[in-house]
Design a protein around this motif. Structure first.
Motif, mmCIF file in Angstrom:
data_model
loop_
_atom_site.group_PDB
_atom_site.id
_atom_site.type_symbol
_atom_site.label_atom_id
_atom_site.label_comp_id
_atom_site.label_asym_id
_atom_site.label_seq_id
_atom_site.Cartn_x
_atom_site.Cartn_y
_atom_site.Cartn_z
ATOM 1 N N VAL A 709 67.252 52.792 46.419
ATOM 2 C CA VAL A 709 66.058 52.804 47.265
ATOM 3 C C VAL A 709 64.905 52.137 46.509
ATOM 4 O O VAL A 709 64.708 52.376 45.310
ATOM 5 C CB VAL A 709 65.654 54.249 47.650
ATOM 6 C CG1 VAL A 709 64.458 54.225 48.605
ATOM 7 C CG2 VAL A 709 66.822 54.991 48.275
ATOM 8 N N PHE A 710 64.165 51.301 47.234
ATOM 9 C CA PHE A 710 62.946 50.685 46.688
ATOM 10 C C PHE A 710 61.765 51.237 47.483
ATOM 11 O O PHE A 710 61.669 51.014 48.695
ATOM 12 C CB PHE A 710 63.002 49.164 46.809
ATOM 13 C CG PHE A 710 61.886 48.452 46.091
ATOM 14 C CD1 PHE A 710 62.054 47.989 44.790
ATOM 15 C CD2 PHE A 710 60.653 48.248 46.699
ATOM 16 C CE1 PHE A 710 61.025 47.346 44.117
ATOM 17 C CE2 PHE A 710 59.621 47.607 46.048
ATOM 18 C CZ PHE A 710 59.806 47.150 44.745
ATOM 19 N N LYS A 735 64.652 39.499 50.150
ATOM 20 C CA LYS A 735 65.309 40.172 51.269
ATOM 21 C C LYS A 735 66.824 40.008 51.180
ATOM 22 O O LYS A 735 67.576 40.956 51.435
ATOM 23 C CB LYS A 735 64.796 39.603 52.588
ATOM 24 C CG LYS A 735 63.357 39.956 52.911
ATOM 25 C CD LYS A 735 62.948 39.345 54.238
ATOM 26 C CE LYS A 735 61.514 39.687 54.588
ATOM 27 N NZ LYS A 735 61.106 39.080 55.888
ATOM 28 N N ALA A 736 67.279 38.803 50.823
ATOM 29 C CA ALA A 736 68.715 38.573 50.705
ATOM 30 C C ALA A 736 69.321 39.439 49.606
ATOM 31 O O ALA A 736 70.413 39.997 49.762
ATOM 32 C CB ALA A 736 68.982 37.090 50.430
ATOM 33 N N ALA A 737 68.589 39.561 48.485
ATOM 34 C CA ALA A 737 69.092 40.388 47.383
ATOM 35 C C ALA A 737 69.124 41.859 47.781
ATOM 36 O O ALA A 737 70.068 42.591 47.436
ATOM 37 C CB ALA A 737 68.217 40.188 46.149
ATOM 38 N N MET A 738 68.107 42.318 48.504
ATOM 39 C CA MET A 738 68.086 43.710 48.951
ATOM 40 C C MET A 738 69.295 43.989 49.839
ATOM 41 O O MET A 738 69.961 45.030 49.720
ATOM 42 C CB MET A 738 66.790 43.998 49.725
ATOM 43 C CG MET A 738 65.512 43.917 48.897
ATOM 44 S SD MET A 738 65.251 45.362 47.857
ATOM 45 C CE MET A 738 63.571 45.036 47.253
ATOM 46 N N THR A 739 69.595 43.055 50.740
ATOM 47 C CA THR A 739 70.743 43.220 51.627
ATOM 48 C C THR A 739 72.054 43.166 50.852
ATOM 49 O O THR A 739 72.972 43.964 51.094
ATOM 50 C CB THR A 739 70.728 42.128 52.714
ATOM 51 O OG1 THR A 739 69.497 42.184 53.425
ATOM 52 C CG2 THR A 739 71.887 42.313 53.670
ATOM 53 N N PRO A 776 67.700 53.708 41.593
ATOM 54 C CA PRO A 776 69.062 53.174 41.727
ATOM 55 C C PRO A 776 70.031 54.250 42.196
ATOM 56 O O PRO A 776 69.710 55.451 42.181
ATOM 57 C CB PRO A 776 69.388 52.705 40.305
ATOM 58 C CG PRO A 776 68.540 53.560 39.425
ATOM 59 C CD PRO A 776 67.283 53.849 40.187
ATOM 60 N N ALA A 777 71.194 53.818 42.607
ATOM 61 C CA ALA A 777 72.204 54.781 43.048
ATOM 62 C C ALA A 777 72.606 55.701 41.909
ATOM 63 O O ALA A 777 72.822 56.897 42.112
ATOM 64 C CB ALA A 777 73.427 54.038 43.598
ATOM 65 N N ARG A 795 65.289 41.148 39.130
ATOM 66 C CA ARG A 795 65.913 41.717 37.922
ATOM 67 C C ARG A 795 66.007 43.237 38.008
ATOM 68 O O ARG A 795 66.965 43.845 37.517
ATOM 69 C CB ARG A 795 65.101 41.321 36.688
ATOM 70 C CG ARG A 795 65.220 39.857 36.298
ATOM 71 C CD ARG A 795 64.693 39.624 34.888
ATOM 72 N NE ARG A 795 63.298 40.027 34.741
ATOM 73 C CZ ARG A 795 62.255 39.237 34.994
ATOM 74 N NH1 ARG A 795 62.461 37.997 35.425
ATOM 75 N NH2 ARG A 795 61.022 39.664 34.831
ATOM 76 N N THR A 796 65.009 43.863 38.650
ATOM 77 C CA THR A 796 64.995 45.319 38.719
ATOM 78 C C THR A 796 66.076 45.854 39.642
ATOM 79 O O THR A 796 66.732 46.852 39.337
ATOM 80 C CB THR A 796 63.615 45.808 39.196
ATOM 81 O OG1 THR A 796 62.598 45.312 38.327
ATOM 82 C CG2 THR A 796 63.559 47.322 39.225
ATOM 83 N N ILE A 797 66.283 45.200 40.790
ATOM 84 C CA ILE A 797 67.230 45.744 41.767
ATOM 85 C C ILE A 797 68.661 45.288 41.523
ATOM 86 O O ILE A 797 69.585 45.831 42.133
ATOM 87 C CB ILE A 797 66.807 45.347 43.204
ATOM 88 C CG1 ILE A 797 66.935 43.838 43.411
ATOM 89 C CG2 ILE A 797 65.398 45.841 43.508
ATOM 90 C CD1 ILE A 797 66.654 43.397 44.833
#
Length: 801
Positions: A709-710, A735-739, A776-777, A795-797
């Protein structure tokens, strides 16, 4: 609106029907058809049943069939859509030989609650004042509070009551007349707050008349017995509290076999973090609860409140305690905490599954916050000032962070008005004497430092008073945003030479000759328009300032002001730097006029903010005010020019009067803006694809499901937030990286006051936006800096191998 309920005195003529009582209470304006039918049917049925019962009672009384039955002793009800309130007594007669127990009875609708003496993180307690007159006299207003329930809402904890609530007081009566067989009238004033999703204050005036005679139990006496059963009893055990908040009960008989759970509710708010977990441990001498002290906790004063002991079978026992301060914490109990997780009290280790202390990225080193997605298991923040570790080293650290934050604020793209004012001031230096340059810089710095200190003191005062405020809170007011918009608009008109900031008495002076007061006001205004911005280092410094003692907090805020004013002061006191300034010329007039456009751009942005807060009607009101101000400035400028060329005359006085009318016309719109803001819940901003609205419940659910979760805490008035969204969060790559990585973005909108978001920020050691947290999970949550880049977010996600 105050409502009254009167119980008429019992008639002295036997077998007379009681007079009907009339009540007045607010009703919902709009009801669905089914609700109207249900309420009408219920009202008819209730009225018919009441009427039949009353007639039957009178008939039985007249025939002498009920010579010893308990008589009702309650006032007529005050009825609203949320509660039914009555004044009741435990006796149907009044006597000077025995105290009379009087109570406010609140029958709350399902889902609604009212508050205890200490409401917790939100709410207000009920109040009751009773005065007896007539044959007997007396007063009472001290409520004997039953044990409340704990009601958790997101990261907030409330102490409240639901259902049928009885709040009693004890009334001692004395004879006032020789007529010992006369009548005694009880007049009561009461107020209470009822809450569900929203909170509604209610109040009422009650009257109840009782005959004088030997004590005789009323039909409501059983309600007082039930209230007494739920009232805490004095603790038979000695209780101590350590400076770090460990509550120890000296009772060897209290062990894991007799106590399954325990919690403490302080009598005064502001002593502990109400929603924080209270770890329960046992040792050979009894049990201990680890509380989380707040800034209002005094380690040298007794701590009063209610300790609830819950047996393994669910039975509860409420004890009224007054914990004695202890110099040192009791020996650590090396036993298991609730839930079977091994835990030692001194270490305060979070339960299994709770993220450990949140690491910060290099840009935010020093922000020692303990992040946890679930407030129920959140570890306390590690802020040194907040925990009482107010050492010289801690204070110096926050002062340095404040200085750095103020310096960086000069470079922030969100402070266009400040840059415009500073650029104009620097340009004015080129045509000033050295002495005037220094005086101007000192006056400007004084205004900046005073502004930061005053604003910090205001935030601290509001928080001491129980208001959930943070940095930039004033921009959550539509009226404040409107006034700042008008002020900046007037400044833009001034830069465009429409008028000069000079009183009529100085109309003959040159429009660009300003005194030191102008520089002080410029510094104050710089702080006001900069307050919605948060530069690097500022978040940590402000959190430390607000968490520590008031004096040290003011010092940190003053350091922020010093950092913001430092470049201007350095330029004024450094001949080498001043020598590089361009020579005065016609370019200064063009620069002056050009600088009006960043101010006008800021007005457009603030107009959008006001629209988000107050709705579309706010645009009409705000723009109407700008038209009034433009007219006033234009007329004022004409009067100044006439006075400068031809001297003061009656026509100038008339023009000044017309300009004043234009100004008053704008000010007259403020009540309408305030009313519009109160009626309008605010415009809900459309969220980008893949982004959800923040709620603690949703965050907990996602974290429990093992999903990353961000968390993005933002506000429409925070330009730093908007810039971060444009350059780092709402880009196609992010957005692409989040997905791709399955990251859910939860966005909290702090544009208007939101206690849940404020509590979430406080729980993570912050007092303003922006705030970014990645959970993070698996692993520890990470706090990101206030200035984001796309690369930093990616880098964070990105999952770590």
């Amino acid at each position: 609106m105050r409502r009254s309920a009167t119980h008429p005195p019992a008639p002295k003529v036997a077998c007379s029907a009681p007079a009907a009582a009339s009540t007045h209470a607010p009703r919902p304006l709009f009801l669905r058809g089914s609700e109207r039918v249900a309420r009408l049917a219920g009202g008819l049925a209730g009225g018919l049943a009441t009427g039949l019962a009353g007639l039957l009672g009178v008939a039985l009384a007249c025939t002498g069939s009920l010579p010893h039955a308990a008589q009702a002793a309650q006032s007529a009800p005050v009825v609203s859509a949320h509660s039914t309130a009555t004044l009741i007594t435990d006796a149907s007669t009044a006597s000077a030989t025995a105290p009379l127990h009087v109570a406010l009875r609140l029958q709350l609708r399902p889902g609604w609650h009212t508050y205890w003496l200490n409401p917790g993180d939100a709410g207000d307690p009920a109040s009751l004042s009773v005065t007896a007159s007539g044959a007997l006299q007396g007063t009472a207003q001290t409520i004997i509070w039953p044990t409340p329930q704990r009601i958790r809402d997101a990261s907030l904890m409330s102490y409240a009551y639901t259902g049928d609530v009885v709040l009693p007081v004890t009334l001692h009566l004395q004879s006032s007349t020789a007529d010992v067989h006369g009548w005694t009238t009880l007049n009561a004033q009461a107020s209470w707050l009822v809450c569900e999703q929203s909170c509604i204050p209610e109040d009422g005036t009650f009257t109840l008349t009782l005959p004088t005679g030997a004590p005789l139990a009323s039909a409501q006496a059983s309600l007082f017995v039930q209230a007494a059963q739920h009232t805490p009893v004095p603790s038979p055990y000695p209780v101590t509290v350590s400076p770090d908040g460990v509550l120890h009960v000296l009772a060897p008989g209290l062990n894991r076999q007799s106590v399954g759970n325990a919690w403490f509710m302080p009598q005064e708010r502001g002593q502990i973090a109400e929603a924080a977990p209270q770890a329960l441990t046992f040792d050979a001498n009894g049990l201990s609860l680890r509380l989380e002290p707040t800034t209002g906790f005094a380690s040298n004063r007794p701590l009063a409140g209610i300790l609830v002991l819950q047996a393994p079978d669910g039975a509860e026992r409420a004890l009224s305690i007054q914990a004695t301060p202890q110099a040192e914490a009791p020996a650590p109990a090396q036993t298991a905490a609730l839930g079977g997780m091994p835990r030692a009290i001194p270490a305060a280790t979070p339960p299994s599954g709770t993220p450990q202390p949140t690491p910060t990225l290099p840009e935010e080193q020093g922000a020692a916050s303990q992040a946890s997605p679930a407030p129920d298991t959140a570890a306390p923040t590690g802020n040194a000032l907040a925990e009482g570790g107010n050492t010289t080293g801690d204070l110096l650290r926050f002062i340095v962070l404040g200085l750095l934050g103020g310096l960086v604020l000069n470079l922030m793209p969100c402070v266009f008005p400040i840059l415009a004012m500073k650029a104009l001031a620097v340009a004015r230096m080129g045509q000033s004497e050295r002495k005037h340059q220094k005086q101007s810089a000192i006056a400007y710095a004084a205004g900046v430092i005073a502004g930061f200190t005053a604003l910090g003191a205001l935030v601290m005062a509001l928080r001491v008073g129980g208001s959930a405020t943070g940095w930039g809170f004033q921009f959550q007011s539509t009226v404040f945003v409107s006034m700042i918009t008008w002020l900046l608009f007037a400044m833009a008109l001034n830069l465009l030479d429409v008028f000069a900031f000079l009183p009529p008495a100085l109309g003959n002076a040159a429009p660009r000759q300003h005194g030191l007061a102008h520089d002080v006001l410029t510094g104050l205004l710089a702080v006001v328009v900069a307050s919605p911005c948060t530069a690097p280092f500022m978040g940590v410094a402000i959190a430390g300032a607000l968490a520590g003692p008031p004096l040290t907090g003011l010092v940190v805020f003053a350091a922020l002001g010093v950092g913001l004013a430092a470049p201007y002061v350095l330029l004024a006191f450094s001949p080498a730097l001043a020598s590089h300034l361009p020579r005065p010329g016609a370019w200064m007039d063009y620069l002056r006029q050009f600088l009006a456009f960043p101010l006008l751009g800021t007005c457009v942005w603030l107009l959008w903010v006001a629209t988000v807060e107050g709705g579309a009607t706010t645009v009409l009101l705000l723009c109407s005010g700008m038209v009034c101000l433009a007219f006033a400035a234009w007329v004022y400028g004409i009067a100044q020019k006439r006075q400068r060329h031809m001297g003061h005359s009656r026509s100038c006085t008339a023009l000044y009067g017309v300009a004043l009318l234009g100004l008053l016309g704008a000010m007259a719109l403020l009540p309408a803006l305030q009313q519009q803001a109160a009626q309008q819940p605010g415009t809900v901003q459309a969220l980008p694809s893949g982004t959800e609205a923040f709620s603690q419940k949703r965050l907990d659910a996602l974290h429990a499901a093992g999903k990353p979760v961000f968390v993005d805490m933002t506000a429409a008035w925070c330009i730093t937030c908007l810039v971060n969204e444009r350059v780092a969060l709402n880009t196609d790559a992010t957005k692409a990286a989040m997905t791709r990585y399955g990251v859910t973005v939860l966005r909290g909108d702090w544009t208007r006051r939101d206690p849940a978001i404020t509590a979430f920020l406080h729980a993570h050691g912050r007092d303003g936006v922006p705030f970014y947290l990645f959970v993070p999970a698996q692993g520890d949550a990470v706090v990101l800096p206030q200035i984001l880049t796309q690369g930093l977010v990616l880098r964070t996600i990105t999952p770590k191998p």
